[in-house]
Design a protein around this motif. Structure first.
Motif, mmCIF file in Angstrom:
data_model
loop_
_atom_site.group_PDB
_atom_site.id
_atom_site.type_symbol
_atom_site.label_atom_id
_atom_site.label_comp_id
_atom_site.label_asym_id
_atom_site.label_seq_id
_atom_site.Cartn_x
_atom_site.Cartn_y
_atom_site.Cartn_z
ATOM 1 N N PRO A 71 98.997 -22.738 -20.247
ATOM 2 C CA PRO A 71 97.643 -22.399 -20.703
ATOM 3 C C PRO A 71 96.940 -21.587 -19.612
ATOM 4 O O PRO A 71 97.149 -21.826 -18.417
ATOM 5 N N ALA A 72 96.124 -20.645 -20.010
ATOM 6 C CA ALA A 72 95.469 -19.762 -19.048
ATOM 7 C C ALA A 72 94.681 -20.527 -17.990
ATOM 8 O O ALA A 72 94.624 -20.105 -16.831
ATOM 9 N N ASP A 73 94.102 -21.671 -18.359
ATOM 10 C CA ASP A 73 93.314 -22.412 -17.373
ATOM 11 C C ASP A 73 94.176 -23.133 -16.332
ATOM 12 O O ASP A 73 93.655 -23.654 -15.357
ATOM 13 N N TYR A 74 95.501 -23.158 -16.497
ATOM 14 C CA TYR A 74 96.414 -23.745 -15.506
ATOM 15 C C TYR A 74 97.130 -22.688 -14.664
ATOM 16 O O TYR A 74 97.886 -23.020 -13.760
ATOM 17 N N GLN A 75 96.897 -21.414 -14.969
ATOM 18 C CA GLN A 75 97.683 -20.370 -14.323
ATOM 19 C C GLN A 75 97.526 -20.337 -12.806
ATOM 20 O O GLN A 75 98.515 -20.163 -12.092
ATOM 21 N N GLU A 76 96.346 -20.529 -12.288
ATOM 22 C CA GLU A 76 96.161 -20.490 -10.834
ATOM 23 C C GLU A 76 96.848 -21.670 -10.150
ATOM 24 O O GLU A 76 97.482 -21.506 -9.105
ATOM 25 N N LEU A 77 96.731 -22.859 -10.739
ATOM 26 C CA LEU A 77 97.347 -24.047 -10.183
ATOM 27 C C LEU A 77 98.868 -23.903 -10.121
ATOM 28 O O LEU A 77 99.493 -24.136 -9.079
ATOM 29 N N VAL A 78 99.477 -23.477 -11.229
ATOM 30 C CA VAL A 78 100.932 -23.339 -11.289
ATOM 31 C C VAL A 78 101.395 -22.175 -10.412
ATOM 32 O O VAL A 78 102.385 -22.291 -9.678
ATOM 33 N N THR A 79 100.688 -21.061 -10.448
ATOM 34 C CA THR A 79 101.055 -19.911 -9.621
ATOM 35 C C THR A 79 101.041 -20.270 -8.145
ATOM 36 O O THR A 79 101.976 -19.938 -7.401
ATOM 37 N N ASN A 80 100.027 -20.953 -7.703
ATOM 38 C CA ASN A 80 99.918 -21.366 -6.305
ATOM 39 C C ASN A 80 101.083 -22.286 -5.920
ATOM 40 O O ASN A 80 101.698 -22.129 -4.856
ATOM 41 N N ALA A 81 101.408 -23.228 -6.805
ATOM 42 C CA ALA A 81 102.493 -24.173 -6.518
ATOM 43 C C ALA A 81 103.838 -23.468 -6.384
ATOM 44 O O ALA A 81 104.587 -23.722 -5.435
ATOM 45 N N ILE A 82 104.152 -22.552 -7.306
ATOM 46 C CA ILE A 82 105.467 -21.898 -7.232
ATOM 47 C C ILE A 82 105.516 -20.852 -6.120
ATOM 48 O O ILE A 82 106.568 -20.629 -5.532
ATOM 49 N N PHE A 83 104.381 -20.239 -5.807
ATOM 50 C CA PHE A 83 104.333 -19.270 -4.707
ATOM 51 C C PHE A 83 104.744 -19.948 -3.402
ATOM 52 O O PHE A 83 105.577 -19.440 -2.648
ATOM 53 N N HIS A 84 104.169 -21.114 -3.145
ATOM 54 C CA HIS A 84 104.468 -21.819 -1.892
ATOM 55 C C HIS A 84 105.832 -22.495 -1.916
ATOM 56 O O HIS A 84 106.551 -22.469 -0.920
ATOM 57 N N LEU A 96 106.026 -12.492 -7.720
ATOM 58 C CA LEU A 96 105.683 -13.010 -9.039
ATOM 59 C C LEU A 96 104.567 -12.184 -9.634
ATOM 60 O O LEU A 96 103.849 -11.477 -8.942
ATOM 61 N N TYR A 97 104.485 -12.269 -10.954
ATOM 62 C CA TYR A 97 103.396 -11.607 -11.664
ATOM 63 C C TYR A 97 103.027 -12.431 -12.891
ATOM 64 O O TYR A 97 103.810 -13.245 -13.362
ATOM 65 N N LEU A 98 101.811 -12.228 -13.356
ATOM 66 C CA LEU A 98 101.284 -12.962 -14.499
ATOM 67 C C LEU A 98 101.034 -12.003 -15.648
ATOM 68 O O LEU A 98 100.554 -10.888 -15.425
ATOM 69 N N THR A 99 101.367 -12.445 -16.854
ATOM 70 C CA THR A 99 101.166 -11.647 -18.055
ATOM 71 C C THR A 99 100.350 -12.459 -19.054
ATOM 72 O O THR A 99 100.759 -13.562 -19.429
ATOM 73 N N ALA A 100 99.206 -11.926 -19.458
ATOM 74 C CA ALA A 100 98.395 -12.594 -20.485
ATOM 75 C C ALA A 100 99.113 -12.456 -21.825
ATOM 76 O O ALA A 100 99.569 -11.374 -22.186
ATOM 77 N N LEU A 101 99.257 -13.556 -22.536
ATOM 78 C CA LEU A 101 99.912 -13.549 -23.840
ATOM 79 C C LEU A 101 98.856 -13.606 -24.929
ATOM 80 O O LEU A 101 97.973 -14.464 -24.902
ATOM 81 N N GLU A 102 98.967 -12.706 -25.876
ATOM 82 C CA GLU A 102 97.991 -12.672 -26.958
ATOM 83 C C GLU A 102 98.172 -13.849 -27.905
ATOM 84 O O GLU A 102 97.208 -14.512 -28.295
#
Length: 120
Positions: A71-84, A96-102
């Protein structure tokens, strides 16, 4: 079972390209912060780091591509976790990159659908 297709909106696909052998660490980190799972693809790539010798011989680099839909509201939390967890902040660690899904269509259990509809 319903033949009606239900779309989820406000979803993001996180894609990480990392050296072979690191995908499991990324998936574990994503699950630890609430993501339900992901897909791993094997890939080959070339880049400036793979050029060797005077003749410029290219050595293929094995990579893993990890896709996780959240879900879009979890993207920062998950992105930060996998980045580290994946060491993406280090040279050669990947990117990594993020893609908004319609729209996202999948099976949604009746209990979950009732909760979603009640929230409207």
């Amino acid at each position: 079972m319903s033949d009606t297709m239900t779309y989820l909106t406000d979803a993001t696909m996180i894609t990480a390209v990392v050296p072979a052998g690191r995908a499991d660490d990324l998936l574990k980190a994503a699950r630890d912060v609430g993501a339900s799972g992901g897909i791993v693809h094997q890939a080959r790539g070339t880049g400036a780091r793979e050029l060797l010798g005077l003749l410029g011989i290219v050595v293929e680099a094995e990579r893993e591509v990890v896709n996780i839909v959240v879900p879009a509201d979890y993207q920062e939390l998950v992105t930060n976790a996998i980045f580290h967890a994946g060491g993406l902040g280090k040279p050669g660690g990947g990117y990594l990159y993020l893609t908004a899904l319609e729209k996202v269509a999948t099976y949604i259990p009746e209990a979950s659908m009732a909760r979603l509809q009640a929230g409207d």
